[in-house]
Design a protein around this motif. Structure first.
Motif, PDB file in Angstrom:
ATOM      1  N   CYS A  45      10.453   3.733  -0.118  1.00 50.29           N
ATOM      2  CA  CYS A  45       9.026   3.421  -0.116  1.00 50.29           C
ATOM      3  C   CYS A  45       8.703   2.490   1.045  1.00 50.29           C
ATOM      4  O   CYS A  45       9.316   1.417   1.182  1.00 50.29           O
ATOM      5  N   VAL A  73      17.580   9.676  -3.781  1.00 46.68           N
ATOM      6  CA  VAL A  73      16.992   8.345  -3.701  1.00 46.68           C
ATOM      7  C   VAL A  73      15.582   8.472  -3.140  1.00 46.68           C
ATOM      8  O   VAL A  73      15.305   9.349  -2.312  1.00 46.68           O
ATOM      9  N   THR A  74      14.684   7.608  -3.628  1.00 53.07           N
ATOM     10  CA  THR A  74      13.326   7.556  -3.091  1.00 53.07           C
ATOM     11  C   THR A  74      13.137   6.246  -2.350  1.00 53.07           C
ATOM     12  O   THR A  74      13.414   5.166  -2.886  1.00 53.07           O
ATOM     13  N   LYS A  88      11.850  11.098  -0.120  1.00 50.00           N
ATOM     14  CA  LYS A  88      12.941  11.460  -1.017  1.00 50.00           C
ATOM     15  C   LYS A  88      14.075  12.079  -0.208  1.00 50.00           C
ATOM     16  O   LYS A  88      13.861  13.040   0.541  1.00 50.00           O
ATOM     17  N   GLN A 113      12.070   0.317   1.480  1.00 51.31           N
ATOM     18  CA  GLN A 113      12.871  -0.143   0.353  1.00 51.31           C
ATOM     19  C   GLN A 113      13.103   0.980  -0.651  1.00 51.31           C
ATOM     20  O   GLN A 113      12.249   1.856  -0.820  1.00 51.31           O
ATOM     21  N   ARG A 114      14.243   0.942  -1.337  1.00 55.13           N
ATOM     22  CA  ARG A 114      14.498   1.897  -2.414  1.00 55.13           C
ATOM     23  C   ARG A 114      13.649   1.535  -3.627  1.00 55.13           C
ATOM     24  O   ARG A 114      13.406   0.367  -3.906  1.00 55.13           O
ATOM     25  N   ILE A 115      13.219   2.555  -4.362  1.00 53.19           N
ATOM     26  CA  ILE A 115      12.571   2.330  -5.648  1.00 53.19           C
ATOM     27  C   ILE A 115      13.327   3.112  -6.710  1.00 53.19           C
ATOM     28  O   ILE A 115      13.975   4.122  -6.419  1.00 53.19           O
ATOM     29  N   GLU A 116      13.243   2.662  -7.941  1.00 54.91           N
ATOM     30  CA  GLU A 116      14.041   3.247  -9.015  1.00 54.91           C
ATOM     31  C   GLU A 116      13.509   4.595  -9.470  1.00 54.91           C
ATOM     32  O   GLU A 116      14.260   5.535  -9.705  1.00 54.91           O
ATOM     33  N   ASP A 117      12.205   4.694  -9.629  1.00 56.10           N
ATOM     34  CA  ASP A 117      11.619   5.917 -10.184  1.00 56.10           C
ATOM     35  C   ASP A 117      11.483   6.997  -9.123  1.00 56.10           C
ATOM     36  O   ASP A 117      11.372   6.717  -7.927  1.00 56.10           O
ATOM     37  N   ASP A 118      11.478   8.247  -9.587  1.00 53.62           N
ATOM     38  CA  ASP A 118      11.226   9.396  -8.719  1.00 53.62           C
ATOM     39  C   ASP A 118       9.795   9.866  -8.979  1.00 53.62           C
ATOM     40  O   ASP A 118       9.527  10.506 -10.003  1.00 53.62           O
TER      41      ASP A 118
END
Length: 371
Positions: free
Chosen positions: A191, A188-189, A236, A260-265
């Protein structure tokens, strides 16, 4: 002269001996994905093409050991390891597109010779920490091996570390043995958005010093990641589901609920320099102490830049006239500035790194002479 295509170590040794006899430079090439890297040499001499020296020699999943020929593509190795739930810890990035080459052509020998490592180096270490042993041909045309197949190998000199980042000046690598690692099932990334560099890098250092074992820590200003206000600190994390959720909770405890989590890596694009591929000017990589990153980034004053490795590595695009200034800023911070991409003339004039001190240059000459 006609290129020499070697498919065996014996053919490599023959080529080196012939070049030595002719007193001709020997240009070592894998799949030529990084031909624009390093000092340009007007007279290349004969090209020793190693692209046929590829393939996985041995993989012992239970022992976490992999042996491959030097011109094996990194993508092939990554796929083979992933099929067994494993990975290369130093995660070599693909710099090919940065130099106008197709994606996915980079070889593991080229990655080791250039000392490439991705954002995971923060957790797992750099290329030199993962090469257990190798086979090679020295400048006398003699084949030899160094290191072994176990992590704790204290026999003789630690040559595997020496060839990482040597750019082929010490030997022609023909085979490499690596330690590999289990591949975490989830990633998970996180931000932390709308933070200026000083606050962003401070947050990354806090995570780096925690028990979270992050697989990537980067700061991107708004010019490199639109829509995040002043900039974003990216984190990450990897692991199985429950431990990963616990890591996320700890990150929130350290940095607050604004994370917050973001979808893209974004980390593969960060490590590969993809964000700089279409930018004009020179592309630099400046290595400094993470604590100095905010000050160094401010002094560099580049429009397009980012910080990886919690600030230990700063990428930037700069005008050709700024070369001496970039190197002076890096030197003042006891760091090093690497000219990654530039014109042919600039590469010939500036070289990959700043000139070495007299003592270090003498040591380098002695080491090269020994090989």
């Amino acid at each position: 002269m006609t290129d020499i295509h070697a498919t065996t170590e014996a053919e490599v040794a023959d080529a080196v001996r012939a070049a030595r006899q002719w007193k001709s430079p020997l240009n070592i090439a894998g799949r030529r994905s990084k031909r624009g890297l390093g000092r340009h040499v007007a007279q290349w001499g004969t090209v020793l093409d190693l692209s046929g020296l590829s393939g996985i020699v041995d993989h012992e999943p239970e022992e976490l050991v992999l042996t491959v020929r030097a011109a094996t593509k990194v993508t092939e190795i990554r796929d083979a390891l992933a099929a067994r739930g494993q990975q290369l810890g130093f995660d070599p990035p693909d710099w090919g597109p940065l130099f106008g080459a197709p994606a996915g052509e980079g070889t593991v020998g080229g990655a080791v010779a250039a000392g490439l490592c991705g954002s995971r180096a923060l957790r797992y270490g750099r290329a030199r920490d993962h090469v257990l042993g190798f086979r090679a041909v020295n400048g006398f045309g003699e084949a030899y091996k160094a290191g072994g197949r176990v992590v704790k190998n204290v026999t003789g000199f630690d040559l595997p570390k020496l060839v990482c980042g040597a750019y082929g000046t010490l030997c022609v690598l023909t085979e490499l043995t690596f330690r590999v690692f289990p591949k975490p099932p989830l990633a998970v990334t996180l931000c932390l958005a709308d933070v200026e560099p000083e606050a962003g890098f401070a947050a990354l250092r806090k995570i780096a010093l925690s028990a979270l074992e992050p697989a990537g820590l980067a700061y991107l200003p708004a010019t490199m990641m639109p829509g995040v206000g002043q900039g974003a600190a990216l984190i990450k994390l990897e692991g199985a589901r429950q431990p990963l959720e616990e890591k996320i909770a700890l990150a929130h405890g350290l940095l607050g609920q604004a994370v917050q989590r973001i979808e893209d890596d974004p980390f593969p694009a960060i490590a590969s320099g993809e964000k700089f591929a279409d930018l004009p000017g020179h592309v630099w990589r400046v290595m400094v102490a993470p604590a100095d990153a905010p000050r160094v980034a401010k002094e560099l004053n580049a429009q397009h830049w980012l910080g990886d490795w919690a600030g230990g590595l700063i990428w930037l695009a700069a005008a050709p006239a700024d070369a001496s200034r970039v190197r002076a800023i890096a030197a003042a911070a006891n760091g090093q500035a690497m000219l990654l991409r530039a014109s042919t003339d600039a590469r010939a004039a500036l070289g990959l790194y700043a000139p070495q001190t007299q003592a270090l240059a003498g040591l380098s000459r002695a080491v090269k002479a020994a090989f």
